[in-house]
Design a protein around this motif. Sequence first.
Motif: not given
Length: 192
Positions: A3-11, A77-79
């Motif tokens: 499963t891919i998990i990405v934490p993010s805040r910036f759209p 999130d920048d990957c």
Amino acid sequence: MPTIIVPSRFPDIFESCRASAAQFAPTQEKILVRDGHDIIDPSGWTTIQAPDGPFIYSRNVNLGINQTKDSVLLMNDDCQFVSTGTVEALEKILDTHADIGILSPRIDGGVGNAAQENVHQPVLYTEQRLAFVCVLIRRKLFEEVGLLDERFVGYGWEDDDYCRRVRDAGYKLACTANAVVKHGHEKDRWSA
């Protein structure tokens, strides 16, 4: 299948990651752990809302891990993925190398780890900690080693700690040139 998990805040930053996953990993299960409320729930992703308050990378990642039953591919999130088959290539290496606990693809972009940036072999074992820019973590480690330590507030050092714990449990860290991801965002700010 991981499963891919990405934490993010910036759209705007997350959008590049989301688009690359849609193009190059369309069948993977994907979890967005959203900090704040600016990102609209992406289609095809499970969205988990992080609690209000300070950003805690390890807590947000753990929220995602707790929703899975498989190995996880943690991605910043920048990957971005740059080709099809990245997740499958990483999974194949874990399947054939039972001693590897955490595996990183080659990272095209700065991460502060020469092994992750310059690997040219199918499997390169490393004693250096792996930056959690993009890493595949074997599922059984969460039962044997535990989750990421949530005492690390913000972003940083939880990857050093987790890599140490994984090595202490008898597993190895490795990188591969069989899979490549791009790291970085054109804007001059840190993600998540």
